[in-house]
Design a protein around this motif. Sequence first.
Motif, PDB file in Angstrom:
ATOM      1  N   THR A  51       4.351  -0.438   6.031  1.00  0.00           N
ATOM      2  CA  THR A  51       5.746  -0.491   5.597  1.00  0.00           C
ATOM      3  C   THR A  51       5.855  -0.133   4.119  1.00  0.00           C
ATOM      4  O   THR A  51       4.859  -0.110   3.392  1.00  0.00           O
ATOM      5  CB  THR A  51       6.342  -1.890   5.809  1.00  0.00           C
ATOM      6  OG1 THR A  51       5.586  -2.844   5.032  1.00  0.00           O
ATOM      7  CG2 THR A  51       6.325  -2.289   7.271  1.00  0.00           C
TER       8      THR A  51
ATOM      9  N   SER B 155       8.448   2.348  -3.585  1.00  0.00           N
ATOM     10  CA  SER B 155       8.900   0.973  -3.395  1.00  0.00           C
ATOM     11  C   SER B 155       9.290   0.303  -4.698  1.00  0.00           C
ATOM     12  O   SER B 155      10.040  -0.688  -4.691  1.00  0.00           O
ATOM     13  CB  SER B 155       7.800   0.150  -2.706  1.00  0.00           C
ATOM     14  OG  SER B 155       6.733  -0.140  -3.602  1.00  0.00           O
TER      15      SER B 155
ATOM     16  N   SER C 226      10.149  -2.785   4.602  1.00  0.00           N
ATOM     17  CA  SER C 226       9.526  -4.030   5.057  1.00  0.00           C
ATOM     18  C   SER C 226      10.546  -5.039   5.560  1.00  0.00           C
ATOM     19  O   SER C 226      10.228  -5.888   6.393  1.00  0.00           O
ATOM     20  CB  SER C 226       8.714  -4.651   3.913  1.00  0.00           C
ATOM     21  OG  SER C 226       9.552  -4.868   2.775  1.00  0.00           O
TER      22      SER C 226
ATOM     23  N   VAL D 208       7.686  -1.554   0.775  1.00  0.00           N
ATOM     24  CA  VAL D 208       8.200  -2.855   0.348  1.00  0.00           C
ATOM     25  C   VAL D 208       9.573  -2.707  -0.299  1.00  0.00           C
ATOM     26  O   VAL D 208       9.805  -1.814  -1.113  1.00  0.00           O
ATOM     27  CB  VAL D 208       7.224  -3.521  -0.641  1.00  0.00           C
ATOM     28  CG1 VAL D 208       7.783  -4.857  -1.139  1.00  0.00           C
ATOM     29  CG2 VAL D 208       5.867  -3.732   0.027  1.00  0.00           C
TER      30      VAL D 208
END
Length: 591
Positions: A216, A112, A196, A218
């Motif tokens: 999720t 992420s 996300s 990000v």
Amino acid sequence: MCGICFICCFSEDEIDGLVSSNQTLLSRRGPDCIDKRDIKIDELRLTFQGSVLWLQGDEPSPQPFEDSHGNLLLWNGDILAGYEISKEISDTKYISEALASKDEDEMILFFSKIKGPWSFVYFRKEEKRLYFGRDMFGRHSLLWQKPQEDCPVFMVSSVSHRKESVQEVPALGIYFLDLDSKRVLSDFCVSLIPWSHKVLKGLGDLESFIRVEQRTIVSPVVNPLNTTVADDTTTDFLRSLPCSLGKADTEHLYSSMKIEIDNLLNVLCYSVQRRVDKCPQRCKNCTRSMECNHSKIAVLFSGGVDSAMIALILDTCVDVGESIDLLNVAFAQKHSANGNEKNTKANTKIKDSKLETRHDTPLDYDVPDRITGRECWRQLQGIRPNRKWNFVEINVTSEELAEERASHISHLVAPLMSVLDDSIGCALWFGGRGQGFIAGNPYTSPARVLLCGMGADEQLGGYARHRVRFNDGGWAALLEEIDLEISRIPTRNLGRDNRILADHGRAPRFPYLDEDVVSFLNTLPIWMKANLDMPRGLGEKLILRVAASRLGLTIAAGLPKRAIQFGSRIAKLENSKEKGSDSCTRLLSNS
């Protein structure tokens, strides 16, 4: 840029056939290093295959990359920001070492924070679990072939020869699959850890084999889209602004959004610099022991505002003694002496080491993108005279187009198959090849990195449909369209563009889709990005046009949007009655 491929099945013969089939397509993406690793888990046979284009580290890292725990990584990506990586090691090695000590949640968190395009396949040996996925914009290609009753094979690959069973992996997040039994093929189901920002209202045909996790990953784009609508006072002010890019009017427009323009230029400079820094200091033709002042970076160049701004900013990011290649593609327009179109056959011969082309009637390459490209190139020379700007004229005949489409391009466009996919894909392939002429002399670009302007139109209201929506529904309708454009970037065409452009052993990079650029543009009110009360050639991509005009790119700043298939005139070579959304019989018949 790399070519990565994972295959899982029961039969060695089946794996060998797929490996052999994809070998050429993979190796063209990564000509510097090619390797393969075979593993057996119970009755399953797994093959990991990688080809590497060297871009980071002192030397190429062969793939698949194996760590001390026996985990295998196939990485096709660029960590441009988010992590500080020593220039001595490749990002492949860095990622492999980082992931080795992380559990699954930590691994998801790691991805992420990456800023830059990527796709990957990662096998955790102890858990017998396979992870794969693409970045949030889908900037790098990743295809899959799901197991079927008559073909119990699972494949994930950057490229593949065209066939109905191969589709693009949706850029929805990171997928994982357990490989501890043969049920993986007979009862196929993958788990998805979604981005996300994705609202998965329904997966359609994918619901039968994708199980969505509650957790999720990000998004690295931190700012949501600014949905502020202009009020009456703002609208009156906007209508009072000048509607031209003359010198005095440009200064007036600049003063109305000085802070925003300066911030845009700063974030674009960082974006281009990142893409320059992650490139060896040698072109494709020079060895380690040679000094190299050839072009290491090229720009796909039409002379429009998107590519012109990239070229001008690039000048500030590379050594002054290094040339920059501007790749400009044009498709031959055949004319008789009185100017009417006429079908004639081009004959090519080699003489005195120079390419000469003879025709029964003249071929005209002065298409719109050639004319504007040449004019903008001359303006760049005037603005930055100390730079050697190589304007590379890439001329394509209808015969060469048909030959390359049949033998090669059709497989790179796949699994897409529309008329629009064909025309854009072919134009990009010849442009990205970089084989043309400089001042009449044959030249092939040795650049390892190709900068492209994709992503500007979607974010800045550059398409004709944006003006239609604005005229029908005002600012709210335009915002809705921009939001839709940005949300569907991963599902549209970047995978196709990556397959096409990377085929020449160059890394296509998209400065306007840098996470920080997107995040900054999301903060701007819509009327700074596109004020469609203004005329065409000014109102769309307003902030970019004002910035370009003020920096001296007055020609590019005022050019209306022109898609590559029309600017290069490839669209005129084919059936004029076709619609862009029609299935392209030329692609299907060639496959």
